[in-house]
Design a protein around this motif. Structure first.
Motif, PDB file in Angstrom:
ATOM      1  N   LYS A  31       0.856  -1.181   0.000  1.00 47.93           N
ATOM      2  CA  LYS A  31       0.000   0.000   0.000  1.00 47.93           C
ATOM      3  C   LYS A  31       0.897   1.238   0.000  1.00 47.93           C
ATOM      4  CE  LYS A  31      -4.014  -2.210   0.914  1.00 47.93           C
ATOM      5  NZ  LYS A  31      -3.559  -3.600   0.784  1.00 47.93           N
ATOM      6  N   PHE A  32       0.389   2.346  -0.537  1.00 51.03           N
ATOM      7  CA  PHE A  32       1.205   3.562  -0.543  1.00 51.03           C
ATOM      8  C   PHE A  32       0.326   4.789  -0.329  1.00 51.03           C
ATOM      9  CE2 PHE A  32      -0.269   3.515  -4.903  1.00 51.03           C
ATOM     10  CZ  PHE A  32      -0.420   4.853  -5.229  1.00 51.03           C
ATOM     11  N   CYS A  33       0.960   5.860   0.114  1.00 48.73           N
ATOM     12  CA  CYS A  33       0.298   7.163   0.145  1.00 48.73           C
ATOM     13  C   CYS A  33       1.382   8.239   0.083  1.00 48.73           C
ATOM     14  CB  CYS A  33      -0.574   7.343   1.386  1.00 48.73           C
ATOM     15  SG  CYS A  33       0.329   7.701   2.900  1.00 48.73           S
ATOM     16  N   VAL A  34       0.986   9.421  -0.316  1.00 51.61           N
ATOM     17  CA  VAL A  34       1.886  10.576  -0.350  1.00 51.61           C
ATOM     18  C   VAL A  34       1.330  11.626   0.597  1.00 51.61           C
ATOM     19  CG1 VAL A  34       2.816  12.438  -1.767  1.00 51.61           C
ATOM     20  CG2 VAL A  34       2.618  10.131  -2.719  1.00 51.61           C
ATOM     21  N   GLU A  35       2.190  12.112   1.486  1.00 51.44           N
ATOM     22  CA  GLU A  35       1.767  13.120   2.455  1.00 51.44           C
ATOM     23  C   GLU A  35       2.955  14.016   2.794  1.00 51.44           C
ATOM     24  OE1 GLU A  35      -1.137  12.240   5.774  1.00 51.44           O
ATOM     25  OE2 GLU A  35       0.691  12.507   6.959  1.00 51.44           O
ATOM     26  N   ASP A  36       2.747  15.314   2.674  1.00 48.90           N
ATOM     27  CA  ASP A  36       3.764  16.310   3.048  1.00 48.90           C
ATOM     28  C   ASP A  36       5.120  16.039   2.386  1.00 48.90           C
ATOM     29  OD1 ASP A  36       1.886  17.550   4.701  1.00 48.90           O
ATOM     30  OD2 ASP A  36       2.425  16.285   6.419  1.00 48.90           O
ATOM     31  N   GLY A  37       5.078  15.716   1.107  1.00 54.43           N
ATOM     32  CA  GLY A  37       6.320  15.528   0.361  1.00 54.43           C
ATOM     33  C   GLY A  37       7.017  14.208   0.599  1.00 54.43           C
ATOM     34  N   VAL A  38       6.315  13.232   1.170  1.00 53.18           N
ATOM     35  CA  VAL A  38       6.906  11.927   1.470  1.00 53.18           C
ATOM     36  C   VAL A  38       6.063  10.820   0.826  1.00 53.18           C
ATOM     37  CG1 VAL A  38       7.616  10.322   3.294  1.00 53.18           C
ATOM     38  CG2 VAL A  38       7.745  12.793   3.693  1.00 53.18           C
ATOM     39  N   LEU A  39       6.753   9.881   0.181  1.00 55.62           N
ATOM     40  CA  LEU A  39       6.096   8.670  -0.316  1.00 55.62           C
ATOM     41  C   LEU A  39       6.253   7.584   0.748  1.00 55.62           C
ATOM     42  CD1 LEU A  39       4.794   6.819  -2.480  1.00 55.62           C
ATOM     43  CD2 LEU A  39       7.095   6.481  -3.428  1.00 55.62           C
ATOM     44  N   TYR A  40       5.115   7.159   1.317  1.00 51.47           N
ATOM     45  CA  TYR A  40       5.107   6.102   2.327  1.00 51.47           C
ATOM     46  C   TYR A  40       4.652   4.794   1.680  1.00 51.47           C
ATOM     47  CZ  TYR A  40       5.269   9.814   5.900  1.00 51.47           C
ATOM     48  OH  TYR A  40       5.615  10.891   6.674  1.00 51.47           O
ATOM     49  N   LEU A  41       5.292   3.697   2.069  1.00 55.22           N
ATOM     50  CA  LEU A  41       4.953   2.377   1.536  1.00 55.22           C
ATOM     51  C   LEU A  41       4.874   1.378   2.686  1.00 55.22           C
ATOM     52  CD1 LEU A  41       7.554   2.800  -1.240  1.00 55.22           C
ATOM     53  CD2 LEU A  41       5.214   2.134  -1.818  1.00 55.22           C
ATOM     54  N   LEU A  42       3.737   0.693   2.771  1.00 56.21           N
ATOM     55  CA  LEU A  42       3.559  -0.363   3.767  1.00 56.21           C
ATOM     56  C   LEU A  42       3.369  -1.688   3.057  1.00 56.21           C
ATOM     57  CD1 LEU A  42       1.084   1.115   6.425  1.00 56.21           C
ATOM     58  CD2 LEU A  42       3.566   0.896   6.591  1.00 56.21           C
ATOM     59  N   PRO A  54      10.875   5.534   4.028  1.00 57.21           N
ATOM     60  CA  PRO A  54      10.196   6.652   3.368  1.00 57.21           C
ATOM     61  C   PRO A  54      11.047   7.226   2.242  1.00 57.21           C
ATOM     62  CG  PRO A  54      10.107   6.886   5.754  1.00 57.21           C
ATOM     63  CD  PRO A  54      11.057   5.774   5.470  1.00 57.21           C
ATOM     64  N   ILE A  55      10.404   7.563   1.147  1.00 56.89           N
ATOM     65  CA  ILE A  55      11.096   8.133  -0.004  1.00 56.89           C
ATOM     66  C   ILE A  55      10.829   9.629   0.004  1.00 56.89           C
ATOM     67  CG2 ILE A  55      11.417   7.995  -2.489  1.00 56.89           C
ATOM     68  CD1 ILE A  55      12.049   5.395  -0.920  1.00 56.89           C
ATOM     69  N   CYS A  56      11.889  10.408   0.273  1.00 56.34           N
ATOM     70  CA  CYS A  56      11.697  11.850   0.459  1.00 56.34           C
ATOM     71  C   CYS A  56      13.056  12.541   0.511  1.00 56.34           C
ATOM     72  CB  CYS A  56      10.932  12.108   1.763  1.00 56.34           C
ATOM     73  SG  CYS A  56      11.740  11.446   3.235  1.00 56.34           S
ATOM     74  N   VAL A  65      10.032   8.818   9.434  1.00 52.46           N
ATOM     75  CA  VAL A  65      10.147   7.552  10.175  1.00 52.46           C
ATOM     76  C   VAL A  65       9.402   7.643  11.501  1.00 52.46           C
ATOM     77  CG1 VAL A  65      11.760   5.970  11.314  1.00 52.46           C
ATOM     78  CG2 VAL A  65      12.322   6.923   9.075  1.00 52.46           C
ATOM     79  N   GLN A  66       9.506   8.775  12.167  1.00 51.01           N
ATOM     80  CA  GLN A  66       8.781   8.952  13.427  1.00 51.01           C
ATOM     81  C   GLN A  66       7.276   8.879  13.205  1.00 51.01           C
ATOM     82  OE1 GLN A  66      10.412  12.705  14.689  1.00 51.01           O
ATOM     83  NE2 GLN A  66      12.163  11.761  15.713  1.00 51.01           N
ATOM     84  N   LYS A  67       6.816   9.424  12.089  1.00 52.88           N
ATOM     85  CA  LYS A  67       5.391   9.334  11.770  1.00 52.88           C
ATOM     86  C   LYS A  67       4.981   7.869  11.552  1.00 52.88           C
ATOM     87  CE  LYS A  67       3.410  12.676   9.582  1.00 52.88           C
ATOM     88  NZ  LYS A  67       2.918  13.664   8.585  1.00 52.88           N
ATOM     89  N   LEU A  68       5.872   7.097  10.924  1.00 51.59           N
ATOM     90  CA  LEU A  68       5.593   5.672  10.717  1.00 51.59           C
ATOM     91  C   LEU A  68       5.514   4.917  12.045  1.00 51.59           C
ATOM     92  CD1 LEU A  68       7.769   4.642   7.626  1.00 51.59           C
ATOM     93  CD2 LEU A  68       5.281   4.489   7.810  1.00 51.59           C
ATOM     94  N   THR A  69       6.399   5.243  12.979  1.00 50.64           N
ATOM     95  CA  THR A  69       6.343   4.553  14.271  1.00 50.64           C
ATOM     96  C   THR A  69       5.022   4.849  14.973  1.00 50.64           C
ATOM     97  OG1 THR A  69       7.454   6.357  15.473  1.00 50.64           O
ATOM     98  CG2 THR A  69       8.852   4.636  14.527  1.00 50.64           C
TER      99      THR A  69
END
Length: 295
Positions: A31-42, A54-56, A65-69
């Motif tokens: 799964k992926f999403c883009v938020e605040d200039g970051v590509l997140y992938l789970l 995170p790709i950013c 990374v802190q947001k992911l935790t």
């Protein structure tokens, strides 16, 4: 969108491109999403959740990374982030904002080679490879190297089916055999969409070897797939050498991905004498490990 994010930084991990993520999206439930200039992938495999790094931009990485935790905490699952390049593992383990633990994932280190070495196979260290290649050329003077185009994709799929029939008989319990076959067929069916380069060797009216890959970063190509008839001596070195010579001679390096801890694959990749390994780390939180131990 994916290409834009991956091109913004220099990534050396062979997994960090759209093609690889798309090929493995089903078994790993990506799964992926883009938020605040970051590509997140789970991802999730065998019920275990994980994150891709995170790709950013680098200045956003630690916060991402802190947001992911925080997300993993909300999901009430242990934090896990796999395939993190050393530069980024160092950034978060040295940050001090959280107690991250980084462990080398040696089975997933990428093998990187000088493109000139793969093309020329010069010197004693490549003596056996050169012998196999010369034997192929001598035994099969009519063999023809061709770029992968729509006209020969059907023949490539026929070769692929034969290759997997052998693999499935040898490793009946390996679910990745079926996953990989389906992924490669899907790419071949949409080859132009992925903007890949591919090469094939045609012999006696059939394809005995084929491969495809793409440019990973400014000086490196990544080879996603390479398949050949194991009964045709020299087919593997022939497609390897031919593809790099025709498509990637302008780049300094070729990334041939990981060995997954398989002894035969490790031996094969080491035999081409890599000039470097791309280290990858799995990241967890010490608090999660402590909690699991106490439980």
């Amino acid at each position: 969108m994916f290409d834009k994010f991956f091109a913004a930084n220099r990534y050396e991990n062979s997994h960090l491109n759209f093609t690889n993520l798309y090929m493995w999206r089903k078994p790993f439930d990506i799964k992926f999403c883009v938020e605040d200039g970051v590509l997140y992938l789970l991802n999730r495999y065998n019920g275990k959740y994980g994150a891709v790094m995170p790709i950013c931009a680098d200045n956003l990485f630690v916060g991402a990374v802190q947001k992911l935790t925080g997300l993993f905490e909300e999901m009430a699952v242990p934090f896990y982030m796999g395939g993190v390049e050393k530069k980024y593992a160092d950034m978060i383990t040295g940050d001090g904002a959280a107690d991250f633990v980084a462990v080398k994932d040696e089975n997933n280190f990428d093998y990187v080679y000088n493109s000139d070495d793969l093309i020329n196979l010069a010197g004693r260290k490549y003596h056996s490879k050169k012998n196999h290649l010369n034997a192929f050329r001598k035994s099969y003077p009519d063999a023809e190297y061709l770029p992968v185009t729509e006209e020969i994709i059907t023949l490539c799929k026929l070769e692929l089916n034969g290759w997997y029939k052998i693999r499935a008989a040898e490793e009946e319990d390996d679910p990745f055999i079926a996953y990989e076959r389906a992924a490669i067929i899907e790419v071949l069916n949409n080859f132009g969409v992925f903007k890949l380069k591919g090469g094939a060797i045609k012999l006696g009216g059939r394809i005995v070897a084929f491969t495809f890959g793409e440019q990973l970063n400014s000086d490196t190509a990544v080879i996603h797939v390479e398949k050949a008839d194991p009964n045709v001596r020299g087919a593997y070195p022939a497609i390897n050498q031919g593809f790099v010579e025709r498509e990637w001679a302008h780049l300094a390096y070729v990334n041939r991905e990981e060995d997954m801890g398989l002894p035969g694959l490790r031996k094969a990749k080491e035999s081409y004498k890599p000039v470097k390994l791309i280290e990858k780390f799995n990241i967890t939180l010490a608090a999660d490990k402590a909690g699991q131990t106490d439980a």
